[in-house]
Scaffold this motif. Structure first.
Motif, PDB file in Angstrom:
ATOM      1  N   ASP A 269       0.832  -1.210   0.000  1.00 13.45           N
ATOM      2  CA  ASP A 269       0.000   0.000   0.000  1.00 13.45           C
ATOM      3  C   ASP A 269       0.865   1.256   0.000  1.00 13.45           C
ATOM      4  O   ASP A 269       0.552   2.243  -0.679  1.00 13.45           O
ATOM      5  N   ARG A 270       1.949   1.214   0.752  1.00 13.15           N
ATOM      6  CA  ARG A 270       2.833   2.380   0.818  1.00 13.15           C
ATOM      7  C   ARG A 270       3.454   2.665  -0.541  1.00 13.15           C
ATOM      8  O   ARG A 270       3.566   3.833  -0.948  1.00 13.15           O
ATOM      9  N   LEU A 271       3.865   1.647  -1.237  1.00 15.89           N
ATOM     10  CA  LEU A 271       4.446   1.836  -2.571  1.00 15.89           C
ATOM     11  C   LEU A 271       3.409   2.408  -3.525  1.00 15.89           C
ATOM     12  O   LEU A 271       3.705   3.314  -4.322  1.00 15.89           O
ATOM     13  N   ARG A 272       2.186   1.918  -3.460  1.00 16.28           N
ATOM     14  CA  ARG A 272       1.142   2.382  -4.375  1.00 16.28           C
ATOM     15  C   ARG A 272       0.807   3.855  -4.147  1.00 16.28           C
ATOM     16  O   ARG A 272       0.518   4.591  -5.105  1.00 16.28           O
TER      17      ARG A 272
ATOM     18  N   VAL B 191       5.646   6.928 -10.666  1.00 20.55           N
ATOM     19  CA  VAL B 191       6.791   6.284 -11.305  1.00 20.55           C
ATOM     20  C   VAL B 191       6.628   4.773 -11.373  1.00 20.55           C
ATOM     21  O   VAL B 191       7.423   4.089 -12.028  1.00 20.55           O
ATOM     22  N   LEU B 192       5.614   4.210 -10.702  1.00 23.64           N
ATOM     23  CA  LEU B 192       5.365   2.778 -10.748  1.00 23.64           C
ATOM     24  C   LEU B 192       4.135   2.496 -11.588  1.00 23.64           C
ATOM     25  O   LEU B 192       3.281   3.374 -11.757  1.00 23.64           O
ATOM     26  N   PRO B 193       4.029   1.281 -12.142  1.00 18.31           N
ATOM     27  CA  PRO B 193       2.862   0.984 -12.978  1.00 18.31           C
ATOM     28  C   PRO B 193       1.582   0.930 -12.146  1.00 18.31           C
ATOM     29  O   PRO B 193       1.615   0.689 -10.943  1.00 18.31           O
ATOM     30  N   GLU B 194       0.493   1.166 -12.812  1.00 14.55           N
ATOM     31  CA  GLU B 194      -0.791   1.049 -12.131  1.00 14.55           C
ATOM     32  C   GLU B 194      -1.094  -0.426 -11.909  1.00 14.55           C
ATOM     33  O   GLU B 194      -1.095  -1.223 -12.845  1.00 14.55           O
ATOM     34  N   ILE B 195      -1.293  -0.787 -10.665  1.00  8.47           N
ATOM     35  CA  ILE B 195      -1.573  -2.180 -10.323  1.00  8.47           C
ATOM     36  C   ILE B 195      -3.043  -2.455 -10.530  1.00  8.47           C
ATOM     37  O   ILE B 195      -3.905  -1.797  -9.931  1.00  8.47           O
ATOM     38  N   GLU B 196      -3.324  -3.420 -11.387  1.00  4.21           N
ATOM     39  CA  GLU B 196      -4.719  -3.735 -11.692  1.00  4.21           C
ATOM     40  C   GLU B 196      -5.422  -4.318 -10.480  1.00  4.21           C
ATOM     41  O   GLU B 196      -6.583  -3.975 -10.203  1.00  4.21           O
ATOM     42  N   ALA B 197      -4.721  -5.178  -9.756  1.00  2.00           N
ATOM     43  CA  ALA B 197      -5.353  -5.789  -8.586  1.00  2.00           C
ATOM     44  C   ALA B 197      -4.285  -6.292  -7.640  1.00  2.00           C
ATOM     45  O   ALA B 197      -3.183  -6.655  -8.046  1.00  2.00           O
TER      46      ALA B 197
ATOM     47  N   ARG C 247       9.016 -12.161   7.989  1.00  2.00           N
ATOM     48  CA  ARG C 247      10.311 -11.914   8.647  1.00  2.00           C
ATOM     49  C   ARG C 247      11.257 -11.295   7.617  1.00  2.00           C
ATOM     50  O   ARG C 247      11.571 -11.890   6.583  1.00  2.00           O
ATOM     51  N   GLY C 248      11.715 -10.061   7.921  1.00  3.20           N
ATOM     52  CA  GLY C 248      12.612  -9.390   6.995  1.00  3.20           C
ATOM     53  C   GLY C 248      12.946  -7.989   7.454  1.00  3.20           C
ATOM     54  O   GLY C 248      12.598  -7.566   8.557  1.00  3.20           O
ATOM     55  N   ASP C 249      13.607  -7.259   6.561  1.00  2.00           N
ATOM     56  CA  ASP C 249      13.967  -5.863   6.796  1.00  2.00           C
ATOM     57  C   ASP C 249      12.954  -5.007   6.039  1.00  2.00           C
ATOM     58  O   ASP C 249      12.886  -5.071   4.805  1.00  2.00           O
ATOM     59  N   PRO C 250      12.119  -4.205   6.729  1.00  2.00           N
ATOM     60  CA  PRO C 250      11.072  -3.436   6.039  1.00  2.00           C
ATOM     61  C   PRO C 250      11.604  -2.585   4.882  1.00  2.00           C
ATOM     62  O   PRO C 250      10.990  -2.533   3.808  1.00  2.00           O
ATOM     63  N   VAL C 251      12.751  -1.924   5.109  1.00  9.14           N
ATOM     64  CA  VAL C 251      13.314  -1.069   4.048  1.00  9.14           C
ATOM     65  C   VAL C 251      13.685  -1.902   2.835  1.00  9.14           C
ATOM     66  O   VAL C 251      13.413  -1.530   1.686  1.00  9.14           O
TER      67      VAL C 251
ATOM     68  N   LEU D 243      10.655  -4.781  -8.398  1.00 13.57           N
ATOM     69  CA  LEU D 243       9.835  -5.707  -9.179  1.00 13.57           C
ATOM     70  C   LEU D 243       8.743  -4.962  -9.943  1.00 13.57           C
ATOM     71  O   LEU D 243       8.454  -5.274 -11.109  1.00 13.57           O
ATOM     72  N   LEU D 244       8.131  -3.981  -9.297  1.00 10.55           N
ATOM     73  CA  LEU D 244       7.097  -3.197  -9.974  1.00 10.55           C
ATOM     74  C   LEU D 244       7.712  -2.323 -11.072  1.00 10.55           C
ATOM     75  O   LEU D 244       7.122  -2.167 -12.152  1.00 10.55           O
ATOM     76  N   SER D 245       8.893  -1.769 -10.819  1.00  8.62           N
ATOM     77  CA  SER D 245       9.575  -0.973 -11.855  1.00  8.62           C
ATOM     78  C   SER D 245       9.944  -1.854 -13.040  1.00  8.62           C
ATOM     79  O   SER D 245       9.836  -1.436 -14.206  1.00  8.62           O
ATOM     80  N   ASN D 246      10.364  -3.069 -12.746  1.00  6.61           N
ATOM     81  CA  ASN D 246      10.706  -4.009 -13.817  1.00  6.61           C
ATOM     82  C   ASN D 246       9.479  -4.328 -14.671  1.00  6.61           C
ATOM     83  O   ASN D 246       9.559  -4.424 -15.903  1.00  6.61           O
ATOM     84  N   ALA D 247       8.327  -4.500 -14.013  1.00 10.08           N
ATOM     85  CA  ALA D 247       7.091  -4.765 -14.751  1.00 10.08           C
ATOM     86  C   ALA D 247       6.721  -3.585 -15.633  1.00 10.08           C
ATOM     87  O   ALA D 247       6.231  -3.755 -16.760  1.00 10.08           O
ATOM     88  N   ALA D 248       6.947  -2.357 -15.131  1.00  7.62           N
ATOM     89  CA  ALA D 248       6.629  -1.166 -15.916  1.00  7.62           C
ATOM     90  C   ALA D 248       7.532  -1.056 -17.143  1.00  7.62           C
ATOM     91  O   ALA D 248       7.087  -0.638 -18.224  1.00  7.62           O
ATOM     92  N   ARG D 249       8.795  -1.434 -16.994  1.00  5.70           N
ATOM     93  CA  ARG D 249       9.766  -1.286 -18.085  1.00  5.70           C
ATOM     94  C   ARG D 249       9.626  -2.389 -19.135  1.00  5.70           C
ATOM     95  O   ARG D 249       9.727  -2.135 -20.334  1.00  5.70           O
ATOM     96  N   TYR D 250       9.435  -3.609 -18.678  1.00  8.56           N
ATOM     97  CA  TYR D 250       9.544  -4.754 -19.588  1.00  8.56           C
ATOM     98  C   TYR D 250       8.274  -5.591 -19.699  1.00  8.56           C
ATOM     99  O   TYR D 250       8.201  -6.470 -20.553  1.00  8.56           O
ATOM    100  N   GLY D 251       7.291  -5.359 -18.830  1.00  9.13           N
ATOM    101  CA  GLY D 251       6.105  -6.206 -18.819  1.00  9.13           C
ATOM    102  C   GLY D 251       4.986  -5.698 -19.702  1.00  9.13           C
ATOM    103  O   GLY D 251       5.122  -4.735 -20.458  1.00  9.13           O
TER     104      GLY D 251
END
Length: 463
Positions: A323-326, A332-338, A349-353, A362-370
């Motif tokens: 949600d934060r990314l959207r 600068v990121l693609p519109e997420i359909e769903a 379990r991970g590092d939030p940043v 991954l979303l930038s990659n989808a915008a460029r090449y998907g």
């Protein structure tokens, strides 16, 4: 009286039994002459005996020298064969006698440049190759050429099915004979018995005896340099990728900087109304955020190469990060359909940043090449959380699939979208693995799917 002396006296008309006057003097003369001849006979006898002994001794000495020489030659040949067959690199012994005769006939026929002649008459090159006979080979060459039976290599050569590179190396060997050379080295690409190709360095040597080159026992050593050639190609690709990387970085930084500098310069004036000012400020903020993301990727990539990349593990809400990314990077990121995900928080379990950085890449990659449709799917179970970024773009070629996570590898963007720097997917997978997860790619029906796998959060992570 000595028989020789008596014969000589008779030739002179003298008779030893009827001496002339003064017989006493005559007797003494005859006695002295007879003694001389007797001594001569003894000397001749001794000389003949000495010569006979010398002849036998010389014969024995000659036989001993021949035996010793034979033993040394045999020992040298055995030593050579032992070294030849135990060489760790492939070796062949070849007889060029018939090929040498053919080449000399070409010279008498007026050929001036043998290499040019072979280019114009490839059938003559094939003929010369067929005249070469392999007389010996070692185990290493059968392994290199993947020959099932050593006997399959021995005998006249078959010039059919040779690669262009192989033919060129043969032409170079014959040209060495043409020029009177006895040592050459050349790189070429050969073909094994099973049809596979290999890169090799060929060392060709003909022995020299008494100032004459013997082409009947030429030794050909083949050193497999396939791995070296592959490493050289990888190095060339890396250098080219580095150059492309610098060009991409310059382009990636210049594009948002141009907007930031341009709008900032316009905002200095008083002629911009409030709505336009707000739009410009929003664009500056978005482009500055894009710049920050690029710099962050570069820094992470540099730390990864130095082995200094680290993460701060804890609990991260995957749903909140999406949600934060959207909301933050919508321009600068693609519109997420769903977004197909369970309701409520999705603890992992991970590092939030770093999780946010991976999802952004991954979303930038989808915008460029998907494709135009982008869907995010989240699935969970007791052990892990999986986030899949899916787009309906064209299938990635199989030869490209194996390289999409390579550093600096990139393809052309979709439409007018420029290609990326080429490290986003690389560092994203590095970060995922540092957090105990992974990042993978698959083609699922009509979708390209990049899937981030993270461990599910525990109570300890929440604390």
């Amino acid at each position: 009286m000595n028989r020789v002396l008596a014969r000589q006296l008779r030739r002179l008309g003298l008779d030893a039994e009827s001496p002339p006057a003064d017989p006493e003097t005559w007797g003494r003369f005859l006695a002295r002459v007879a003694a001389f001849y007797e001594e001569a006979d003894r000397g001749r006898y001794l000389l003949e005996r000495a010569m006979d002994l010398s002849s036998r001794e010389m014969l024995q000495l000659n036989r001993a020298v021949e035996t010793l020489s034979s033993k040394r030659v045999k020992r040298s040949e055995t030593h050579y064969r032992t070294l030849f067959h135990q060489l760790p690199v492939g070796a062949l012994e070849e007889d060029y006698t018939r090929a040498v005769d053919r080449i000399e006939r070409l010279r008498t026929e007026g050929v001036v440049d043998l290499l040019d002649y072979f280019t114009e008459h490839p059938e003559v090159l094939a003929e010369c190759i067929s005249m070469v006979e392999i007389t010996d080979c070692n185990r290493a060459i059968t392994d290199l050429l993947r020959v099932p039976d050593r006997a399959a290599l021995l005998g006249p050569l078959d010039p059919t099915d040779l690669s262009e590179s192989d033919l060129a190396s043969w032409a170079r060997q014959f040209d060495a004979i043409w020029r009177g050379e006895r040592i050459i080295a050349v790189d070429f690409t050969g073909r094994r018995f099973d049809g596979s190709e290999f890169a090799a360095n060929l060392h060709w040597t003909a022995p020299e005896f008494d100032g004459a080159i013997d082409y009947s026992q030429a030794v050909v050593v083949l050193i497999d340099i396939t791995d070296r050639k592959a490493a050289e190609q990888r190095m060339k690709d890396l250098v080219r990728s580095k150059d492309e990387f610098l060009a991409s970085v310059s382009h990636e930084l210049r594009t948002p900087l141009t907007a930031v500098v341009g709008y900032a310069d316009m905002l200095r004036g008083d002629f911009v109304d409030a709505p336009e000012r707000a739009t410009m400020l929003a664009t500056i903020a978005d482009q500055a955020a894009d710049l920050s993301n690029i710099v962050e990727d570069l820094l992470v990539g540099a730390r990864a190469e130095l082995g200094q990349l680290g993460v701060s593990m804890g609990e991260v809400d995957v749903a909140a990060e999406i949600d934060r990314l959207r909301s933050t990077f919508s321009s600068v990121l693609p519109e997420i359909e769903a977004v197909e995900a369970p309701l409520g928080p999705i603890p992992a379990r991970g590092d939030p940043v770093r999780v946010r950085q991976i999802l952004r890449n991954l979303l930038s990659n989808a915008a460029r090449y998907g494709g135009p449709r982008v869907v995010v799917r989240v699935t969970t179970n007791a052990r892990e959380v999986r986030v899949s970024v899916c787009d309906d773009g064209g299938a990635i070629p199989s030869e490209t699939v194996g390289r999409i996570f390579d550093r600096y590898f990139k393809t052309h963007g979709v439409g007018d979208t420029p290609g990326s720097v080429g490290i986003g997917l690389t560092i994203s997978r590095d970060l995922a693995r540092l957090m105990g997860g992974d990042l993978t790619f698959r083609r699922d029906a009509a979708w390209n799917v990049f899937e981030l796998a993270l461990s599910a959060a525990t109570e300890a992570d929440a604390a």
